[in-house]
Design a protein around this motif. Structure first.
Motif, PDB file in Angstrom:
ATOM      1  N   ARG A   1       7.005 -11.106 -44.596  1.00 47.05           N
ATOM      2  CA  ARG A   1       7.279 -12.066 -43.525  1.00 47.05           C
ATOM      3  C   ARG A   1       8.455 -11.617 -42.671  1.00 47.05           C
ATOM      4  NH1 ARG A   1       7.438 -17.200 -47.566  1.00 47.05           N
ATOM      5  NH2 ARG A   1       7.473 -15.478 -49.058  1.00 47.05           N
ATOM      6  N   GLN A   2       9.506 -11.130 -43.331  1.00 46.22           N
ATOM      7  CA  GLN A   2      10.700 -10.695 -42.603  1.00 46.22           C
ATOM      8  C   GLN A   2      10.379  -9.519 -41.694  1.00 46.22           C
ATOM      9  OE1 GLN A   2      14.336 -11.992 -43.197  1.00 46.22           O
ATOM     10  NE2 GLN A   2      14.032 -11.243 -41.135  1.00 46.22           N
TER      11      GLN A   2
ATOM     12  N   LYS B   1       8.261 -10.707 -38.722  1.00 49.64           N
ATOM     13  CA  LYS B   1       9.115 -11.419 -37.760  1.00 49.64           C
ATOM     14  C   LYS B   1       9.852 -10.421 -36.881  1.00 49.64           C
ATOM     15  CE  LYS B   1      13.021 -14.616 -37.374  1.00 49.64           C
ATOM     16  NZ  LYS B   1      12.450 -15.319 -36.201  1.00 49.64           N
TER      17      LYS B   1
ATOM     18  N   THR C   1       7.561  -9.124 -34.144  1.00 51.88           N
ATOM     19  CA  THR C   1       7.290 -10.039 -33.038  1.00 51.88           C
ATOM     20  C   THR C   1       8.453 -10.137 -32.066  1.00 51.88           C
ATOM     21  OG1 THR C   1       8.117 -12.015 -34.201  1.00 51.88           O
ATOM     22  CG2 THR C   1       5.791 -11.426 -34.516  1.00 51.88           C
ATOM     23  N   GLU C   2       9.658  -9.742 -32.496  1.00 53.70           N
ATOM     24  CA  GLU C   2      10.856  -9.972 -31.689  1.00 53.70           C
ATOM     25  C   GLU C   2      11.378  -8.730 -30.984  1.00 53.70           C
ATOM     26  OE1 GLU C   2      12.760 -13.648 -34.321  1.00 53.70           O
ATOM     27  OE2 GLU C   2      13.566 -11.616 -34.518  1.00 53.70           O
TER      28      GLU C   2
ATOM     29  N   GLN D   1      13.092 -15.236 -27.910  1.00 50.77           N
ATOM     30  CA  GLN D   1      11.879 -15.926 -28.354  1.00 50.77           C
ATOM     31  C   GLN D   1      10.910 -16.231 -27.216  1.00 50.77           C
ATOM     32  OE1 GLN D   1      11.132 -16.460 -31.602  1.00 50.77           O
ATOM     33  NE2 GLN D   1      13.001 -15.266 -31.975  1.00 50.77           N
TER      34      GLN D   1
ATOM     35  N   LEU E   1      15.425 -14.705 -43.026  1.00 47.90           N
ATOM     36  CA  LEU E   1      14.467 -15.783 -43.265  1.00 47.90           C
ATOM     37  C   LEU E   1      14.728 -16.424 -44.616  1.00 47.90           C
ATOM     38  CD1 LEU E   1      10.963 -14.313 -42.333  1.00 47.90           C
ATOM     39  CD2 LEU E   1      12.096 -16.191 -41.178  1.00 47.90           C
TER      40      LEU E   1
ATOM     41  N   VAL F   1       3.227 -18.050 -35.839  1.00 44.87           N
ATOM     42  CA  VAL F   1       4.577 -18.054 -35.282  1.00 44.87           C
ATOM     43  C   VAL F   1       4.898 -19.446 -34.763  1.00 44.87           C
ATOM     44  CG1 VAL F   1       4.611 -15.604 -34.687  1.00 44.87           C
ATOM     45  CG2 VAL F   1       3.691 -17.244 -33.040  1.00 44.87           C
TER      46      VAL F   1
ATOM     47  N   THR G   1      13.448 -20.815 -35.820  1.00 51.14           N
ATOM     48  CA  THR G   1      12.158 -20.141 -35.670  1.00 51.14           C
ATOM     49  C   THR G   1      11.348 -20.218 -36.954  1.00 51.14           C
ATOM     50  OG1 THR G   1      12.945 -17.943 -36.377  1.00 51.14           O
ATOM     51  CG2 THR G   1      13.221 -18.521 -34.047  1.00 51.14           C
TER      52      THR G   1
ATOM     53  N   ILE H   1       7.753 -18.474 -39.091  1.00 48.82           N
ATOM     54  CA  ILE H   1       6.695 -17.479 -39.207  1.00 48.82           C
ATOM     55  C   ILE H   1       5.980 -17.709 -40.527  1.00 48.82           C
ATOM     56  CG2 ILE H   1       8.097 -15.692 -40.341  1.00 48.82           C
ATOM     57  CD1 ILE H   1       6.558 -13.658 -38.489  1.00 48.82           C
TER      58      ILE H   1
END
Length: 504
Positions: free
Chosen positions: A65-66, A69, A72-73, A299, A334, A382, A488, A490
């Motif tokens: 997950r981390q 994330k 996506t950024e 974001q 996260l 997200v 945020t 995810i």
């Protein structure tokens, strides 16, 4: 606290795991490639999300997950075009995530670190045998940027990063000129005002040649700092040699160098740091305009995907309103929802008396309502908080206005079928548009705009914020691994290709 789930509840999150280990070598400058495979014999665990560790080898246990994330950024800034075509935000997110799914896998490994996951990232057979050189090169770019973001923001606690093409520290116009050798990213750490200039590299058997190139780019950024102390952070991600692709795991080198302040030129005063102490963090957005602006800017891609893109499963997700005080875990910035007692307690109570409407949910004590949606074809969800979404909405309106003004100023391109645009010519045109767009944004009240959106959040329903769409209140998902920061969200489905590549 009663932790028993409500009767009939199904929760399979604890039966799957996305934990994995990444060996990381921290140094104070580039050196030759390590020999004798020391990344396989790491004995020290990553010390937590507290800053840059002391020099040495560490095994960073994190979550998939981390890493997603981070993907996506981070990426090239396409602000002026995406502002006018927000539906393409979904495509951009897919382009950042899909290479990781396509070319990576997890394998079990032996480790000497207590509490490690015992699983590391490797490239798969598609990358080795089914991919041309140009595709491997493109993957190296995506992976390098993702892992640099993961290391700096995810594991060392850096605040939101910005691509250098959107402007560097203090708004120096030289950072907009990407024809110069410049680093990829910049950001500030919540523990202090020192800007970080970040360069990302990913190569097969990464060594000094690639890292020296990265140092040249970092020095180009440092030349524009004009005496302001800062950090140079060179993040190298090593892909395996072709002949050992099944045996060599991914590992990273982080070369962190402090550049002390020096005398400024007589005709130039030292710039004031853009991001003051204790800023740059989502936890400070309620009282710090710079932190709010940086968070909103980081974001905007996710915001446009949720607000204008064709996301699937758009829904309101309840989290604990105390998330801002949650301590970061050793696995990254996260926190995992299945490990967050406050959110689990709230969801248990909501399950006993389910809210039928958004207003009923918002009236419940201790609940924060996030918006979330699934990126089509990815299995990745997200989202973000109400107040961050509202701040992004106001910023989006301003960016669209500037993008339209910029478009009206450009001369129309000649409609000539015989005119051939070479890559370099197209790149020069793109660069000019981007520089002009961001130069115009510099003269707008960005901080005031996002603060106004932030203030308006509680007076607007999700239907109003989403342009007359009515999201359902629904958080019950089977085999979904969720994670959140203060603002945020995810989540990763258990069917994620990388998670399916290893069986526990």
């Amino acid at each position: 606290m009663d932790k028993q789930p409500p009767e009939g509840a199904q929760d399979h999150a604890f039966q799957i795991s996305d934990r994995l280990d990444i060996p990381v070598l921290v140094r104070d400058g580039p050196q030759r490639r390590p020999s004798k495979r020391p990344w396989e014999r790491v004995e020290h665990a990553w010390p937590g999300v507290t800053g840059i560790p002391a020099n040495g080898w560490y095994l960073a246990t994190t979550t998939w997950r981390q890493i997603l994330k981070a993907a996506t950024e981070v990426g090239r800034d396409i602000g002026p075009w995406l502002a006018l075509t927000p539906n393409l935000a979904i495509s951009e997110l897919v382009s950042r995530i899909s290479p990781l799914h396509a070319y990576l896998c997890l394998k079990k490994v032996e480790t000497a670190v207590s509490g490690s996951a015992g699983r590391c990232l490797f490239v798969n057979a598609i990358h080795r045998h089914g991919t041309e050189r140009s595709a491997r090169s493109a993957f190296g770019y995506h992976l390098g940027m993702t892992m640099a973001q993961w290391a700096c923001a995810g594991m060392m606690g850096l605040g939101p990063t910005q691509h250098i093409e959107a402007g560097g520290p203090n708004g120096h116009p030289g950072f907009l000129d990407v024809s110069l050798p410049l680093p990829d990213l910049w950001g500030s750490h919540p523990a202090g005002p020192l800007p970080w200039l970040i360069e990302a590299k990913a190569h097969r058997c990464i060594g000094l040649p690639a890292l020296r190139e990265g140092m040249e780019q970092l020095r180009g950024g440092s030349a524009l700092m004009h005496g302001q102390p800062h950090m140079q952070v060179l993040c190298g991600t090593s892909l395996p040699a072709l002949q050992s692709w099944e045996d060599d795991r991914l590992f990273m080198t982080v070369d962190a160098m402090h550049v002390p302040g020096g005398p400024t030129r007589p005709d130039r005063t030292a710039p004031v740091p853009l991001d003051p102490a204790n800023s740059g963090s989502e936890a400070h957005i309620a009282e710090d305009d710079d932190a709010l602006l940086l968070t909103a800017q980081s974001q905007m891609l996710v915001y446009r995907a949720l607000a204008r893109g064709v996301v699937e499963d758009l829904r309101i997700v309840p989290l604990s309103s105390s998330r801002g005080t949650h301590q970061r875990s050793d696995t990254g910035s996260l926190f995992c929802i299945e490990e967050d007692e406050r959110t689990q307690f709230i969801r248990q109570r909501l399950g006993e008396d389910p809210p039928a409407t958004e207003q009923q949910l918002r009236s419940r004590r201790g609940v924060a309502d996030f918006i979330a949606g699934r990126i089509p074809g990815s299995g990745t969800h997200v989202g973000m908080s109400r107040r961050l979404f509202s701040a992004c909405r106001w910023l989006d309106e301003l960016q669209v206005e500037v993008a339209r003004e910029e478009e009206s100023r450009r001369d129309p391109q000649p409609d000539r079928p015989d005119l051939s645009w070479e890559d370099e010519a197209m790149e020069a045109e793109t660069r000019a548009v981007r520089m002009s767009y961001h130069e115009q944004l510099r003269h707008r009240n960005l901080s005031g705009t996002v603060r106004e959106g932030f203030k308006q959040a509680q007076s607007l329903s999700w239907r109003e914020l989403l342009g007359d769409r009515e999201p359902a209140v629904n958080w019950r998902r089977v085999r979904l691994l969720e994670g959140a920061t203060p603002e945020t969200y995810i989540a990763v489905e258990a069917s994620d290709p990388v998670l399916l590549s290893v069986s526990d």
